[in-house]
Design a protein around this motif. Sequence first.
Motif, short mmCIF file in Angstrom:
data_model
loop_
_atom_site.label_atom_id
_atom_site.label_comp_id
_atom_site.label_asym_id
_atom_site.label_seq_id
_atom_site.Cartn_x
_atom_site.Cartn_y
_atom_site.Cartn_z
N SER A 118 0.72 -1.16 0.06
CA SER A 118 -0.02 -0.22 -0.02
C SER A 118 0.81 1.28 -0.09
N GLN A 119 2.11 1.43 0.99
CA GLN A 119 2.78 2.47 0.56
C GLN A 119 3.61 2.64 -0.69
N VAL A 120 3.82 1.63 -1.35
CA VAL A 120 4.46 1.61 -2.69
C VAL A 120 3.25 2.33 -3.72
N LEU A 121 2.31 1.74 -3.60
CA LEU A 121 1.00 2.12 -4.52
C LEU A 121 0.53 3.43 -4.36
N GLY A 122 0.46 3.93 -3.06
CA GLY A 122 0.04 5.30 -2.47
C GLY A 122 1.07 6.30 -3.16
N ALA A 123 2.47 6.05 -3.10
CA ALA A 123 3.58 6.91 -3.67
C ALA A 123 3.59 6.82 -5.14
N LEU A 124 3.27 5.92 -5.67
CA LEU A 124 2.99 6.12 -7.17
C LEU A 124 1.93 6.86 -7.65
N THR A 139 -6.73 -5.87 6.39
CA THR A 139 -6.87 -7.53 6.98
C THR A 139 -6.95 -7.79 8.50
N ASP A 140 -6.47 -6.55 9.09
CA ASP A 140 -6.72 -6.76 10.48
C ASP A 140 -7.78 -5.79 11.04
N PHE A 141 -8.04 -6.23 12.50
CA PHE A 141 -9.14 -5.46 13.10
C PHE A 141 -8.52 -4.26 13.75
N SER A 142 -7.55 -4.20 13.75
CA SER A 142 -6.81 -2.71 14.25
C SER A 142 -5.73 -2.25 13.21
N VAL A 143 -5.54 -1.05 13.09
CA VAL A 143 -4.92 -0.39 12.05
C VAL A 143 -3.69 0.21 12.59
N HIS A 144 -2.60 -0.11 12.22
CA HIS A 144 -1.02 0.37 12.54
C HIS A 144 -1.00 1.57 11.49
N SER A 145 -0.22 2.54 11.56
CA SER A 145 -0.20 3.70 11.03
C SER A 145 0.47 3.39 9.30
N LEU A 146 1.13 1.99 9.23
CA LEU A 146 1.57 2.06 7.85
C LEU A 146 0.76 1.39 7.07
N TRP A 147 -0.60 0.84 7.62
CA TRP A 147 -1.77 0.51 6.81
C TRP A 147 -2.21 1.78 6.12
N VAL A 148 -2.09 2.88 6.38
CA VAL A 148 -2.74 3.95 6.11
C VAL A 148 -1.59 4.91 5.08
N ALA A 149 -1.67 4.71 3.80
CA ALA A 149 -0.99 5.11 2.88
C ALA A 149 -1.12 6.43 2.22
N PRO A 150 -0.51 7.62 2.40
CA PRO A 150 -1.09 8.58 1.52
C PRO A 150 -1.03 8.23 0.12
N GLY A 151 -1.99 8.65 -0.74
CA GLY A 151 -2.07 8.35 -1.97
C GLY A 151 -3.09 7.21 -2.53
N ILE A 152 -3.39 6.45 -1.39
CA ILE A 152 -4.32 5.42 -1.55
C ILE A 152 -5.63 6.08 -1.70
#
Length: 482
Positions: A118-124, A139-152
């Motif tokens: 997701s981080q790669v796709l968001g950057a692109l 895929t998780d019930f909790s969301v770490h910050s790396l799940w949230v990618a700028p650009g997605i």
Amino acid sequence: MPHSDSPTRITVISASMGAGHDGAARELTRHLTAAGFLVDRHDFLDLLPARIGKLLSGAYLRLLTWAPAGYQRIYAATEHERRPNPAVRALLRGAERRTLATVTPDTRAVVSTYPGASQVLGALRLRGRLAIPALTYLTDFSVHSLWVAPGIDAHLAAHAIPAAQAHEQGAAGVTVTGPMTDPRFTPADEDERRAARTRFGLPQDTSLALLVAGSWGVGPVREAAAEILDTGVALPVVVCGRNHALAERLRADGIAHVHGWVDDMPGLMHACDALVQNAGGLTSLEALAGGLPVVSYRCIPGHGQTNAAALDEAGLAPWIREPDQLAPTLTELLHGPRGRAQREAGLALFTAAPGPVPAVTAMARGPLSAVRPGRQGSSTAVPAGTPDLPAAPIPSQRRPADALTGETVDALTAVTADAPRLPVSARFAAGSRRARRRTVLMVAAVAATLSLGIGAPLAYAYGESPGHHFGALTHYLEDDDR
């Protein structure tokens, strides 16, 4: 549905870090194919430069096994950081060329089930190199910050709780879609239950607690199995995944019903009465779809504990934090109204929303002409069941976390040391060993960061405070280097 003479193609990118990300990608691929799409599925570990993917996976597993307590502290300290460590960003950027190569000219959307992808796709997307919508299926019930990618363009969540967590961290296009599992995971009647017990060689008239620890069989599984047995409430049936050594140790401990990798997990769940889990991933959702009450116990660090908290908050699985609560909680789930209520809540999770496929297909079928430069977050969270999502613009910046509107809240909650100087040759050898050690350390750190579906962002913590966070890890790595 796509025209039969010109099928629409969708790319799905997962990662073989355990089985959860791949399991979600597999089901998404199956459902999209059934809907008439052509689907290309890729492993993000294969897209990383210098064939580093397998090394990262192995290094992460060792870290999780060796330093779980420190792992948890690091995860908690970096859970809400907005950007990955610069070293991680550099490594991810090295995957951009291969990631773009997975997108053929007829592809209309890309879906990630893994935070690194997701981080790669968001950057692109942000740099305009990817001109089609990119979505993340959480895929998780909790969301770490790396799940949230700028650009997605859209973040798809199984429940209102992960959706709210993603939104609070500035995610764009947050949508509660509900979960998705293999359709074989369904409640069993009494005949199916007895047949499954016979097939797996399990006793017919004893309550059985299915103990799972992911495809890697990690965590304090032996302790959990012994404690379940000691309760007298249920017999443990343990699945060790690919951890053959764990299976042998459990048998030596006197645990009678121990399995390695199980191909027929729906059947084994039919045979059991409750699920005891330590990670809160795909297996928990499969159990809920199968009508089993779920309990979280002796959870692994990082996402294992945050997922347990989220499942508990959602009323889908209690998190047992103390061993003396194991027996009464299992008793309530197996024989009391709490168990019936949790079965109903688990099954309702799959009927309250249609799953992620409608949201993905809406993006894939939207007009590409609508994709243009703009602000992230131009589309707000959409209630579950919404038939169409807007074609999202290419985002240029992250939306503020406080942009959650009252309407969005309603929509989300509606779905529930100095050494003596050495000769030159010796100094060279020692320097080489130190260089190798630092390389292994950094690779291990990156492994943890990229493994967020199962782990924690050690690379970020290493960049902030290497001495504090990596003491135990360095000890183990230096031992291996001798």
